[in-house]
Design a protein around this motif. Structure first.
Motif, PDB file in Angstrom:
ATOM      1  N   CYS A 110     -27.851  37.459  53.622  1.00 58.06           N
ATOM      2  CA  CYS A 110     -27.844  37.414  52.159  1.00 58.06           C
ATOM      3  C   CYS A 110     -29.261  37.159  51.642  1.00 58.06           C
ATOM      4  CB  CYS A 110     -26.891  36.313  51.679  1.00 58.06           C
ATOM      5  SG  CYS A 110     -26.947  36.055  49.895  1.00 58.06           S
ATOM      6  N   CYS A 139     -29.070  33.588  49.424  1.00 55.54           N
ATOM      7  CA  CYS A 139     -28.865  32.240  49.987  1.00 55.54           C
ATOM      8  C   CYS A 139     -29.173  32.169  51.478  1.00 55.54           C
ATOM      9  CB  CYS A 139     -27.455  31.736  49.698  1.00 55.54           C
ATOM     10  SG  CYS A 139     -26.186  32.446  50.745  1.00 55.54           S
ATOM     11  N   SER A 180     -27.443  33.272  53.999  1.00 54.34           N
ATOM     12  CA  SER A 180     -26.295  33.243  54.916  1.00 54.34           C
ATOM     13  C   SER A 180     -26.250  34.512  55.751  1.00 54.34           C
ATOM     14  CB  SER A 180     -24.979  33.152  54.134  1.00 54.34           C
ATOM     15  OG  SER A 180     -24.886  31.959  53.425  1.00 54.34           O
ATOM     16  N   CYS A 183     -21.511  38.291  49.629  1.00 54.56           N
ATOM     17  CA  CYS A 183     -21.766  37.070  50.394  1.00 54.56           C
ATOM     18  C   CYS A 183     -20.628  36.076  50.194  1.00 54.56           C
ATOM     19  CB  CYS A 183     -23.092  36.450  49.957  1.00 54.56           C
ATOM     20  SG  CYS A 183     -23.412  34.854  50.765  1.00 54.56           S
ATOM     21  N   CYS A 206     -22.299  32.758  48.439  1.00 49.54           N
ATOM     22  CA  CYS A 206     -22.755  32.671  47.038  1.00 49.54           C
ATOM     23  C   CYS A 206     -22.325  33.867  46.183  1.00 49.54           C
ATOM     24  CB  CYS A 206     -24.279  32.530  47.000  1.00 49.54           C
ATOM     25  SG  CYS A 206     -25.155  34.060  47.388  1.00 49.54           S
ATOM     26  N   SER A 222     -23.279  36.853  46.198  1.00 51.67           N
ATOM     27  CA  SER A 222     -24.317  37.860  45.957  1.00 51.67           C
ATOM     28  C   SER A 222     -23.939  39.164  46.645  1.00 51.67           C
ATOM     29  CB  SER A 222     -25.653  37.360  46.520  1.00 51.67           C
ATOM     30  OG  SER A 222     -26.584  38.426  46.565  1.00 51.67           O
TER      31      SER A 222
END
Ligand SMILES: [Zn+2]
Lengths: 134, 381
Positions: free
Chosen positions: A31, A34, A36, A45, A48, A50
């Motif tokens: 991501c 963030c 991840s 994601c 978050c 996204s």
């Protein structure tokens, strides 16, 4: 089931992880917002929400999170062992376990390897790393 | 949904096993709808709400209304797998309360066994699952079972105990598909399907149809059967396929059961009878722990203690459930029908004497969705 044909017939976005695998790379996504790491099929994601996800190469190392075994075909005693792997970057992926007859345990360390299924396509599979369980 | 005791289940009917064999799903649906409406004392022409899911037709509510020759003003074809039917009760209650319909008919019919092989699931699992060799859906549940057993040190006998408990109920039910005595050893010697799940850890494949009639209590006053009140309901989901399941040992029941009890304004300890979707034995262990009937890792011991069996403190799947009674593709409606029969005290099998409250929990997909309904015959607030 002809796996090569099945994957060839996918849409390009769904086919991408198998093109990476043909290059010896285990594709996951990361991501941009963030940081991840996510399984290759995710589009949003889970940390978050996204949609800015970028394909990236995972180490291929992980450990068994869950597993099962099915008979390779109804008339054969041969087993296909299948595991859900938690990669060291965090995401979980599912793949066949190869090179092992014995029942694995959760936590066994594994590493990805790649089985060609067409000229430019491969499927990630996993082997147990001996003497290395966590 | 907030509690409103003014919505009731007025009638139910099911047809399973031999009674359902070798008939088209449409013919089965007509028979079962007719019986449920007769049970409710309501005419077909008065049905103005239809709630239906189907493995046979992707426009199930239109198909059902057309087959029945009615023109409803309210439809719901929610499709969250087997849990759809528990959600239909919650959704129908909201529609009845809002006046969107006055008589709701919830329907299911399937010729899954007689038509074996002629149609399969329309839901393709993700590529990675398909190419791995996983069998859909059993291997997903097997993965959960492997994690459950290794996390808590449980054995295959903990899974098998669920099938044995179900059979103890089914042995006394004249319509149950499997009625022979069953031991833990029998389960453990049945064919391995997807390790660690064996054939007798898996639900039956049967034909069957069910119908539930709901209306408002004001209308139910002069109806033939004791009305069963809808006290509360809640639904939730965590994933579609197991690749995206956040925690292999926690299902939607962990939120829907407390939410439904809160809506019903009663506590878990006040529930007299439980109907829990048992597509595979592992489902029951996970859901018993999610709802808080026992602590994590303790469900196997709980079932082995006899708590869920006839005479136990938490009577569960009192007709034998999907493991021994019937499982025609989606089992959700049969859980509701059995709960109603327990509360009316007219089940053809064993009756839990004096049962006044029931908790019904359906699941859909590989423990993807969950939907809980709390029913009762007394005003418990
Ligand atoms: Zn993110």
């Amino acid at each position: 089931m002809n796996i090569g044909q099945l994957i060839s017939d996918l849409f390009p976005d769904e086919r991408l992880p198998y093109e990476w695998a043909a290059q010896g790379q285990l594709m996951v996504k990361v991501c941009s917002d963030c940081g991840s790491y996510l399984p290759p099929h995710r589009l949003i994601c889970t940390g978050c929400h996204s949609a800015e996800l970028t394909p990236t190469n995972a180490s291929g190392r992980g450990k068994i999170h869950a597993h099962t075994a099915v008979r390779a075909d109804r008339h054969s005693p041969e087993l296909t062992r299948i595991a859900m792997i938690e990669l060291e970057e965090g995401p979980r992926v599912i793949g066949r376990l190869i090179g092992t007859e014995a029942k694995p345990s959760i936590g066994d360390a594994v590493v990805a390897t790649f089985e060609a299924v067409a000229d430019d396509l491969a499927v990630p599979v996993f082997t147990i790393r001996s003497n290395e369980t966590s | 949904m907030t509690k409103d005791s003014s919505v009731v289940i007025a009638g139910v009917a099911d047809l399973v096993g031999k009674a359902a064999a070798n008939q088209s799903p449409d013919a089965l649906m007509v028979r079962v709808a007719t019986r449920a409406l007769e049970d409710a004392g309501i005419d077909l022409k008065d049905v103005d709400g239809v709630f239906c899911a189907s493995p046979h037709d992707n426009m199930p509510t239109l198909r059902a209304a057309s087959v029945l020759g009615i023109a409803p003003r309210y439809f719901d074809g929610t499709s969250i797998g087997g849990a759809s039917y528990e959600s239909f009760v919650t959704h129908a209650a909201l529609a009845l309360q809002a006046g969107a319909c006055d008589v709701a008919l919830i329907l299911y019919s399937s010729a899954q066994r007689s038509a074996r092989g002629k149609f399969s699931t329309r839901s393709a699992p993700p590529v990675a699952e398909a190419v791995s060799g996983m069998l859909y859906p059993v291997s997903s549940f097997a993965m959960m079972a492997s994690r459950y057993m290794e996390t808590y040190g449980s054995g295959p006998d903990d899974l098998a105990a669920v099938a044995v408990s179900a059979r103890e109920w089914a042995r006394h039910h004249p319509a149950a598909t499997s009625r022979d005595p069953l031991s833990i050893e029998d389960v453990l010697s049945s064919r391995m399907v997807s390790e660690p799940l064996r054939k007798l850890d898996c639900c039956l494949v049967t034909d069957g149809a069910g119908a539930v009639v709901m209306t408002r209590a004001d209308r139910a006053q002069d109806l033939p059967r004791r009305p069963v009140k809808v006290l509360g309901g809640a639904e939730g989901h965590t994933h579609r396929f197991i690749s995206d399941m956040p925690d292999l040992l926690t299902t939607a029941a962990s939120t829907t059961v407390p939410d439904a009890l809160r809506a019903a304004k009663i506590g878990l300890e006040e529930i007299d009878v439980f109907q829990v979707y048992d597509a595979f034995t592992i489902d029951v262990l996970l859901i018993l722990e999610d709802m808080g009937l026992c602590s994590r890792g303790e469900a196997g011991a709980f079932v082995k203690s006899g708590a869920t069996s006839p005479g136990g403190a938490a009577p569960l799947n009192t007709n034998g459930g999907g493991l021994s009674y019937a499982h025609p593709g989606m089992n959700g409606i049969f859980l509701l029908i059995e709960a109603v029969r327990q509360l009316r005290q007219d089940s053809p099998g064993l009756v839990v004497e004096g049962a006044e409250t029931a908790l019904v929990h359906g699941l859909g997909g590989p423990l993807s969705s969950g939907s809980t309904v709390v029913l009762g015959v007394e005003d418990v607030s």
